[in-house]
Motif scaffolding. Structure first.
Motif, PDB file in Angstrom:
ATOM      1  N   ALA A   1      49.232  30.147 -30.739  1.00 45.80           N
ATOM      2  CA  ALA A   1      49.732  31.504 -30.950  1.00 45.80           C
ATOM      3  C   ALA A   1      49.905  32.244 -29.623  1.00 45.80           C
ATOM      4  CB  ALA A   1      48.780  32.276 -31.861  1.00 45.80           C
ATOM      5  N   SER A   2      48.960  32.036 -28.707  1.00 42.53           N
ATOM      6  CA  SER A   2      49.057  32.686 -27.399  1.00 42.53           C
ATOM      7  C   SER A   2      50.311  32.235 -26.670  1.00 42.53           C
ATOM      8  CB  SER A   2      47.822  32.366 -26.554  1.00 42.53           C
ATOM      9  OG  SER A   2      46.643  32.826 -27.165  1.00 42.53           O
ATOM     10  N   THR A   3      50.598  30.941 -26.736  1.00 39.89           N
ATOM     11  CA  THR A   3      51.752  30.380 -26.031  1.00 39.89           C
ATOM     12  C   THR A   3      53.064  30.753 -26.696  1.00 39.89           C
ATOM     13  OG1 THR A   3      50.377  28.503 -25.329  1.00 39.89           O
ATOM     14  CG2 THR A   3      52.758  28.252 -25.140  1.00 39.89           C
ATOM     15  N   PHE A   4      53.132  30.595 -28.037  1.00 34.18           N
ATOM     16  CA  PHE A   4      54.384  30.830 -28.752  1.00 34.18           C
ATOM     17  C   PHE A   4      54.721  32.311 -28.878  1.00 34.18           C
ATOM     18  CE2 PHE A   4      53.305  26.705 -31.183  1.00 34.18           C
ATOM     19  CZ  PHE A   4      53.806  25.945 -30.133  1.00 34.18           C
TER      20      PHE A   4
ATOM     21  N   ILE B   1      54.929  30.473 -14.510  1.00 29.80           N
ATOM     22  CA  ILE B   1      53.895  29.539 -14.977  1.00 29.80           C
ATOM     23  C   ILE B   1      54.534  28.371 -15.727  1.00 29.80           C
ATOM     24  CG2 ILE B   1      52.004  29.253 -16.627  1.00 29.80           C
ATOM     25  CD1 ILE B   1      51.105  30.509 -14.040  1.00 29.80           C
ATOM     26  N   LEU B   2      54.148  27.164 -15.350  1.00 31.45           N
ATOM     27  CA  LEU B   2      54.669  25.966 -16.008  1.00 31.45           C
ATOM     28  C   LEU B   2      53.947  25.692 -17.323  1.00 31.45           C
ATOM     29  CD1 LEU B   2      54.934  23.721 -12.825  1.00 31.45           C
ATOM     30  CD2 LEU B   2      56.820  24.829 -14.054  1.00 31.45           C
ATOM     31  N   ARG B   3      52.605  25.746 -17.278  1.00 27.93           N
ATOM     32  CA  ARG B   3      51.799  25.521 -18.477  1.00 27.93           C
ATOM     33  C   ARG B   3      50.551  26.398 -18.416  1.00 27.93           C
ATOM     34  NH1 ARG B   3      53.234  21.016 -21.473  1.00 27.93           N
ATOM     35  NH2 ARG B   3      51.269  21.158 -22.602  1.00 27.93           N
ATOM     36  N   PRO B   4      50.209  27.071 -19.503  1.00 27.61           N
ATOM     37  CA  PRO B   4      48.940  27.801 -19.541  1.00 27.61           C
ATOM     38  C   PRO B   4      47.767  26.814 -19.564  1.00 27.61           C
ATOM     39  CG  PRO B   4      50.462  28.607 -21.208  1.00 27.61           C
ATOM     40  CD  PRO B   4      51.016  27.305 -20.702  1.00 27.61           C
ATOM     41  N   THR B   5      46.601  27.294 -19.240  1.00 25.19           N
ATOM     42  CA  THR B   5      45.408  26.453 -19.255  1.00 25.19           C
ATOM     43  C   THR B   5      44.242  27.208 -19.857  1.00 25.19           C
ATOM     44  OG1 THR B   5      43.873  25.150 -17.891  1.00 25.19           O
ATOM     45  CG2 THR B   5      44.740  27.161 -16.916  1.00 25.19           C
ATOM     46  N   ILE B   6      43.282  26.484 -20.366  1.00 24.66           N
ATOM     47  CA  ILE B   6      42.049  27.093 -20.843  1.00 24.66           C
ATOM     48  C   ILE B   6      40.912  26.595 -19.956  1.00 24.66           C
ATOM     49  CG2 ILE B   6      41.738  25.277 -22.574  1.00 24.66           C
ATOM     50  CD1 ILE B   6      40.178  27.274 -24.236  1.00 24.66           C
ATOM     51  N   GLY B   7      40.103  27.514 -19.513  1.00 18.85           N
ATOM     52  CA  GLY B   7      38.978  27.156 -18.671  1.00 18.85           C
ATOM     53  C   GLY B   7      37.686  27.191 -19.453  1.00 18.85           C
ATOM     54  N   ALA B   8      36.621  26.811 -18.792  1.00 16.79           N
ATOM     55  CA  ALA B   8      35.286  26.895 -19.376  1.00 16.79           C
ATOM     56  C   ALA B   8      34.301  27.254 -18.281  1.00 16.79           C
ATOM     57  CB  ALA B   8      34.895  25.562 -20.013  1.00 16.79           C
TER      58      ALA B   8
ATOM     59  N   LEU C   1      44.510  31.205 -19.358  1.00 19.18           N
ATOM     60  CA  LEU C   1      45.158  31.637 -18.130  1.00 19.18           C
ATOM     61  C   LEU C   1      46.611  31.178 -18.112  1.00 19.18           C
ATOM     62  CD1 LEU C   1      42.293  30.783 -15.606  1.00 19.18           C
ATOM     63  CD2 LEU C   1      42.908  33.036 -16.510  1.00 19.18           C
ATOM     64  N   GLY C   2      47.496  32.107 -17.767  1.00 15.46           N
ATOM     65  CA  GLY C   2      48.913  31.767 -17.679  1.00 15.46           C
ATOM     66  C   GLY C   2      49.748  32.311 -18.813  1.00 15.46           C
ATOM     67  N   VAL C   3      49.109  32.852 -19.864  1.00 10.40           N
ATOM     68  CA  VAL C   3      49.894  33.453 -20.951  1.00 10.40           C
ATOM     69  C   VAL C   3      50.152  34.918 -20.615  1.00 10.40           C
ATOM     70  CG1 VAL C   3      49.017  31.875 -22.698  1.00 10.40           C
ATOM     71  CG2 VAL C   3      47.851  34.059 -22.330  1.00 10.40           C
ATOM     72  N   ASN C   4      51.219  35.466 -21.187  1.00 11.24           N
ATOM     73  CA  ASN C   4      51.638  36.826 -20.862  1.00 11.24           C
ATOM     74  C   ASN C   4      50.883  37.843 -21.719  1.00 11.24           C
ATOM     75  OD1 ASN C   4      53.037  38.897 -19.659  1.00 11.24           O
ATOM     76  ND2 ASN C   4      54.834  38.695 -20.973  1.00 11.24           N
ATOM     77  N   GLY C   5      49.588  37.900 -21.482  1.00 10.52           N
ATOM     78  CA  GLY C   5      48.718  38.794 -22.218  1.00 10.52           C
ATOM     79  C   GLY C   5      47.283  38.429 -21.917  1.00 10.52           C
TER      80      GLY C   5
ATOM     81  N   ILE D   1      47.687  36.696 -10.765  1.00 12.18           N
ATOM     82  CA  ILE D   1      48.095  35.298 -10.935  1.00 12.18           C
ATOM     83  C   ILE D   1      49.556  35.134 -10.549  1.00 12.18           C
ATOM     84  CG2 ILE D   1      48.680  33.576 -12.707  1.00 12.18           C
ATOM     85  CD1 ILE D   1      46.036  34.233 -14.074  1.00 12.18           C
ATOM     86  N   VAL D   2      50.409  36.022 -11.040  1.00 12.12           N
ATOM     87  CA  VAL D   2      51.837  35.951 -10.698  1.00 12.12           C
ATOM     88  C   VAL D   2      52.026  36.067  -9.193  1.00 12.12           C
ATOM     89  CG1 VAL D   2      54.074  37.091 -10.958  1.00 12.12           C
ATOM     90  CG2 VAL D   2      52.599  36.808 -12.955  1.00 12.12           C
ATOM     91  N   SER D   3      51.300  36.989  -8.569  1.00 11.59           N
ATOM     92  CA  SER D   3      51.415  37.171  -7.120  1.00 11.59           C
ATOM     93  C   SER D   3      50.957  35.925  -6.356  1.00 11.59           C
ATOM     94  CB  SER D   3      50.579  38.376  -6.664  1.00 11.59           C
ATOM     95  OG  SER D   3      51.075  39.570  -7.219  1.00 11.59           O
TER      96      SER D   3
END
Length: 327
Positions: free
Chosen positions: A110-113, A121-128, A285-289, A322-324
């Motif tokens: 849902a975050s990506t779509f 950003i090429l691909r979002p990522t999830i961290g831990a 990280l990498g999603v627009n929100g 991140i964008v910067s």
């Protein structure tokens, strides 16, 4: 500031998310929370609790996405779920962030779509968060991308540095590439290609090994989602395993009550860094929100800290930085 909270996500909904949201608004007078889920379920959970109806809002979302449901199918088929409605509201600017302890895959989808990717950003990522002797540090990727290309790995490293600097509070974050040895030529062809591509990144310290994680050799541990998720689940098993071993040892020893109490106190203090409740959750990280995901078993305290993490991401403009960093 309005943070949307998935009141129908996690193993302990609606109790944990509702109570966590109330704790958050009690601590932060500038915060408003929007509880999403079946309206009657939320209202029943709120019965008898003291709260400001102007700062604790309810949005009906009658459909529930289960923890084991197929992410893409759930997001597509349950348009009236808390995750889909919440992301839509965030996309429309009706709330500033969305937090959930629900189905991680559905939340990522849902975050990506719905939110889309940040510019560049090429691909979002999830961290831990991973505990080390220096405190919590960041593991990327923790399961969203099972394979990572060199150019994507470079972006992950940069996003991880931005997050560490602004949220974890590490002034000059270092990045280590998880590998089977420290030498540059070690590992698979994919790992060699990643190493070559990111070697000039400021803060990159080269390859690190599994033994370097808990010692805090790096601030961002870079890997693919397959290895990262295995490490994450392994780390989650450490406290319970140590507790069982200690309990077994105590039962074999003829200890006084005072000695047992002291040992329990020492153990609890030593294992405190492994307590996920302290950080609550991490963003995609990498999603627009700002989309924060937490452990499925999140307690009210963990939910509260997830909300605090969302607030920190907004206040520190993590996405803008991140964008910067990509330029």
């Amino acid at each position: 500031m309005i943070v949307a909270v998935d009141a129908a996500g996690g193993d302990h909904y609606p109790k944990a998310p509702v109570e966590g949201a109330l704790l958050a608004v009690q601590e932060d007078e500038s915060l408003t929370v929007l509880l999403l889920g079946p309206k009657d379920l939320i209202k029943k959970e709120l019965e008898g609790k003291e709260y400001d109806e102007k700062r604790v809002l309810i949005q009906d979302a009658p459909q529930i996405i289960g923890m084991e449901e197929s992410p893409a199918a759930a997001v597509k088929g349950k348009q009236q779920s808390s995750i889909v409605i919440g992301m839509g509201l965030h996309k429309a600017g009706k709330c500033d962030a969305f937090v959930s302890a629900g189905n991680t895959g559905a939340l990522l989808a849902a975050s990506t779509f719905i939110l889309g990717k940040l510019e560049g950003i090429l691909r979002p990522t999830i961290g831990a968060y991973y505990p080390t002797v220096k405190g919590f540090r960041l593991l990327l990727d923790a399961g969203a991308n099972l394979e990572v290309k060199p150019e994507v790995a470079l972006q992950f490293a940069k996003m991880g540095q931005v997050y560490c600097r602004n949220i974890i509070g590490v002034e000059s974050p270092t990045v280590g590439l998880l590998n089977v040895g420290e030498e540059d030529e070690k590992g698979t062809e994919e790992l060699k290609a990643i190493h070559k591509h990111i070697k000039d990144l400021p803060g990159f310290i080269g390859n690190v090994e599994g033994k370097d994680i808990l010692s805090g050799k790096a601030d961002v541990y870079l890997t693919d989602g397959l290895v990262g998720n295995i490490l994450l689940k392994f780390g989650e098993s450490i406290p319970a395993t140590i507790m069982k071993l200690v309990e077994r040892a105590v039962s074999k020893l003829d200890l006084e009550v005072e000695e047992i109490v002291a040992a329990q106190k020492i153990l609890k203090t030593a294992l405190a860094p492994f307590n996920y409740e302290r950080v609550g959750g991490v963003p995609f990280l990498g999603v627009n929100g700002v989309s924060i995901v937490g452990h499925g078993g999140s307690s009210p305290l963990a939910i509260k800290n997830m909300i605090k993490s969302a607030v920190s991401c907004i206040e520190n403009d993590v996405n803008g930085k991140i964008v910067s960093s990509l330029n």
